[in-house]
Design a protein around this motif. Structure first.
Motif, PDB file in Angstrom:
ATOM      1  N   PHE A   1     -17.964 -24.722 -78.543  1.00 31.54           N
ATOM      2  CA  PHE A   1     -16.917 -24.406 -77.381  1.00 31.54           C
ATOM      3  C   PHE A   1     -16.923 -22.810 -77.550  1.00 31.54           C
ATOM      4  N   TRP A   2     -16.714 -22.429 -78.563  1.00 32.14           N
ATOM      5  CA  TRP A   2     -16.609 -20.940 -78.723  1.00 32.14           C
ATOM      6  C   TRP A   2     -18.036 -20.231 -78.404  1.00 32.14           C
ATOM      7  N   LEU A   3     -18.954 -20.837 -78.702  1.00 29.93           N
ATOM      8  CA  LEU A   3     -20.195 -20.263 -78.249  1.00 29.93           C
ATOM      9  C   LEU A   3     -20.598 -20.363 -76.858  1.00 29.93           C
ATOM     10  N   ILE A   4     -20.093 -21.231 -76.141  1.00 32.17           N
ATOM     11  CA  ILE A   4     -19.948 -21.273 -74.715  1.00 32.17           C
ATOM     12  C   ILE A   4     -18.920 -19.936 -74.159  1.00 32.17           C
ATOM     13  N   ILE A   5     -17.922 -19.952 -74.799  1.00 30.25           N
ATOM     14  CA  ILE A   5     -17.034 -18.755 -74.231  1.00 30.25           C
ATOM     15  C   ILE A   5     -17.711 -17.634 -74.489  1.00 30.25           C
ATOM     16  N   SER A   6     -18.373 -17.332 -75.748  1.00 29.42           N
ATOM     17  CA  SER A   6     -18.999 -16.002 -76.057  1.00 29.42           C
ATOM     18  C   SER A   6     -20.173 -15.710 -74.855  1.00 29.42           C
ATOM     19  N   SER A   7     -20.794 -16.789 -74.463  1.00 29.48           N
ATOM     20  CA  SER A   7     -22.071 -16.869 -73.781  1.00 29.48           C
ATOM     21  C   SER A   7     -21.508 -16.310 -72.405  1.00 29.48           C
ATOM     22  N   LEU A   8     -20.167 -17.037 -71.951  1.00 27.22           N
ATOM     23  CA  LEU A   8     -19.884 -16.270 -70.654  1.00 27.22           C
ATOM     24  C   LEU A   8     -19.523 -14.914 -70.607  1.00 27.22           C
ATOM     25  N   GLY A   9     -19.044 -14.395 -72.018  1.00 24.20           N
ATOM     26  CA  GLY A   9     -18.938 -12.985 -71.910  1.00 24.20           C
ATOM     27  C   GLY A   9     -19.871 -12.350 -71.640  1.00 24.20           C
ATOM     28  N   PHE A  10     -20.999 -12.609 -72.460  1.00 29.58           N
ATOM     29  CA  PHE A  10     -22.478 -11.865 -72.530  1.00 29.58           C
ATOM     30  C   PHE A  10     -23.030 -12.133 -71.126  1.00 29.58           C
TER      31      PHE A  10
ATOM     32  N   LEU B   1     -19.423 -10.778 -84.301  1.00 24.85           N
ATOM     33  CA  LEU B   1     -20.328 -10.260 -83.365  1.00 24.85           C
ATOM     34  C   LEU B   1     -20.214 -10.387 -81.837  1.00 24.85           C
ATOM     35  N   HIS B   2     -19.609 -11.596 -81.607  1.00 25.01           N
ATOM     36  CA  HIS B   2     -19.667 -11.775 -80.051  1.00 25.01           C
ATOM     37  C   HIS B   2     -18.167 -11.563 -79.493  1.00 25.01           C
ATOM     38  N   LEU B   3     -17.472 -12.344 -79.853  1.00 30.03           N
ATOM     39  CA  LEU B   3     -15.919 -12.348 -79.236  1.00 30.03           C
ATOM     40  C   LEU B   3     -15.407 -10.683 -79.610  1.00 30.03           C
TER      41      LEU B   3
ATOM     42  N   GLY C   1     -21.067  -0.225 -84.198  1.00 31.07           N
ATOM     43  CA  GLY C   1     -21.896  -1.538 -83.966  1.00 31.07           C
ATOM     44  C   GLY C   1     -22.293  -2.032 -85.498  1.00 31.07           C
ATOM     45  N   ASN C   2     -22.958  -1.067 -86.153  1.00 32.37           N
ATOM     46  CA  ASN C   2     -23.490  -1.546 -87.469  1.00 32.37           C
ATOM     47  C   ASN C   2     -22.627  -2.068 -88.614  1.00 32.37           C
ATOM     48  N   SER C   3     -21.455  -1.240 -88.524  1.00 24.25           N
ATOM     49  CA  SER C   3     -20.390  -1.672 -89.307  1.00 24.25           C
ATOM     50  C   SER C   3     -19.767  -3.162 -88.972  1.00 24.25           C
ATOM     51  N   LEU C   4     -19.889  -3.479 -87.953  1.00 24.65           N
ATOM     52  CA  LEU C   4     -19.495  -4.882 -87.447  1.00 24.65           C
ATOM     53  C   LEU C   4     -20.642  -5.796 -88.112  1.00 24.65           C
TER      54      LEU C   4
ATOM     55  N   GLY D   1     -31.332   5.609 -87.490  1.00 23.52           N
ATOM     56  CA  GLY D   1     -30.861   5.684 -86.027  1.00 23.52           C
ATOM     57  C   GLY D   1     -31.255   4.066 -85.428  1.00 23.52           C
ATOM     58  N   TRP D   2     -31.046   3.258 -86.246  1.00 25.91           N
ATOM     59  CA  TRP D   2     -31.159   1.918 -85.650  1.00 25.91           C
ATOM     60  C   TRP D   2     -29.673   1.303 -85.149  1.00 25.91           C
ATOM     61  N   ASN D   3     -29.792   0.852 -84.002  1.00 25.42           N
ATOM     62  CA  ASN D   3     -28.510   0.121 -83.486  1.00 25.42           C
ATOM     63  C   ASN D   3     -28.578  -1.322 -83.448  1.00 25.42           C
ATOM     64  N   PHE D   4     -28.262  -2.124 -84.197  1.00 23.61           N
ATOM     65  CA  PHE D   4     -28.456  -3.469 -83.917  1.00 23.61           C
ATOM     66  C   PHE D   4     -27.766  -4.018 -83.035  1.00 23.61           C
ATOM     67  N   SER D   5     -26.640  -3.587 -82.382  1.00 24.12           N
ATOM     68  CA  SER D   5     -26.003  -4.352 -81.559  1.00 24.12           C
ATOM     69  C   SER D   5     -26.873  -4.071 -80.011  1.00 24.12           C
TER      70      SER D   5
END
Length: 282
Positions: free
Chosen positions: A110-119, A191-193, A214-217, A263-267
């Motif tokens: 359910f949380w994955l679906i919610i985060s998918s809605l955010g993306f 990483l998502h919500l 972003g990379n710290s997260l 200079g890599w931005n993982f997010s």
């Protein structure tokens, strides 16, 4: 017959009482003690029967304990050790370490679906891409990758970390998968919500601040995944050298420092990857 003779006759036919023996106080019972104590029939199920029972309950929502699953999710952030102490309690009562209730997996989905809605909103996906995104998130990123990680750790721990256990003591594959789910939930939340509201405004960018945030997260999420995985296997009393599971944290820290320098931005890379794999030609 006199009253005295009657009492004597009753005492002569009464069975002698045997002393009551209390079960050992240790939560980890040997197999011989388990066999000598009365148990429910479900405690004697084979691994295949337990798996089938788990899968059958996957669609019986009324039989799931969602309140207990929510409690576990909260304590994975507050005090993850308490979560694994309850796994020890399950071993005592049901003779298995793994969950027999799929409520945790259902709520995680359910949380994955919610985060998918955010993306879906942040990345500007279309509806058919959104459906594809959910399938990838639930069945590939969470369950598919989890099956691989659980199988690898299940094999390595049983092969190299078991300390001459009592008969029948080994790492259950279902428990290895539960450990992955426990560790995956905080990773998804971070990483998502948590990251999602700041993705387009702060995190995705070419500057050092965007890269650092972003990379710290990512560093926190992956390190926490490794830590909860370590707690899960260190809770098993028949494993040795479980601290070796913390070694990957060093590699993650080195990669994090390199990403800031190079200079890599993982997010940002994750966002492009998500768009690419669900992209459908019009």
């Amino acid at each position: 017959m006199s009253h005295r003779d009657t009492n004597y006759s009753y005492r002569s036919v009464s069975p002698p009482t045997s002393p009551q023996i209390s079960p050992p106080s240790s939560p980890f019972l040997s197999k011989s003690n388990d066999e000598s104590s009365p148990q429910k029939p479900e405690q004697r199920l084979s691994a295949n029967a337990k798996r089938q029972k788990y899968l059958r309950r996957l669609f019986k929502f009324r039989q799931m304990d969602f309140e207990y699953a929510f409690w576990q999710m909260i304590y994975l952030f507050v005090s993850p050790q308490k979560v694994y102490r309850n796994f020890q309690y399950r071993k005592n009562t049901k003779d298995q370490w793994a969950r027999d209730d799929p409520a945790f997996l259902v709520i995680l989905s359910f949380w994955l679906i919610i985060s998918s809605l955010g993306f879906f909103i942040v990345l500007g996906l279309r509806w058919h891409e959104f459906i594809k995104f959910i399938i990838w998130m639930v069945f590939v990123d969470c369950i598919g990758v989890g099956l691989i990680i659980a199988t690898i750790l299940w094999f390595l721990t049983n092969r190299y970390m078991v300390i001459a256990p009592p008969r029948g003591q080994d790492v259950e594959w279902g428990y290895a998968f539960d450990v992955h789910l426990n560790a995956y939930f905080p990773l998804v939340m971070i990483l998502h919500l948590f990251q999602l509201p700041f993705l387009n405004t702060v995190i995705i960018g070419d500057g050092f601040l965007s890269r650092f945030c972003g990379n710290s997260l990512w560093l926190i999420a992956i390190a926490y995944y490794i830590y909860i995985t370590f707690l899960g296997y260190s809770a098993l009393p028949f494993l040795k050298n479980t601290r070796t599971m913390l070694f990957p944290v060093t590699a993650v820290l080195v990669i994090y420092l390199l990403s800031l320098v190079l200079g890599w931005n993982f997010s940002g890379g994750l966002s492009y990857f998500y768009k690419y794999r669900v992209f459908v030609e019009p």
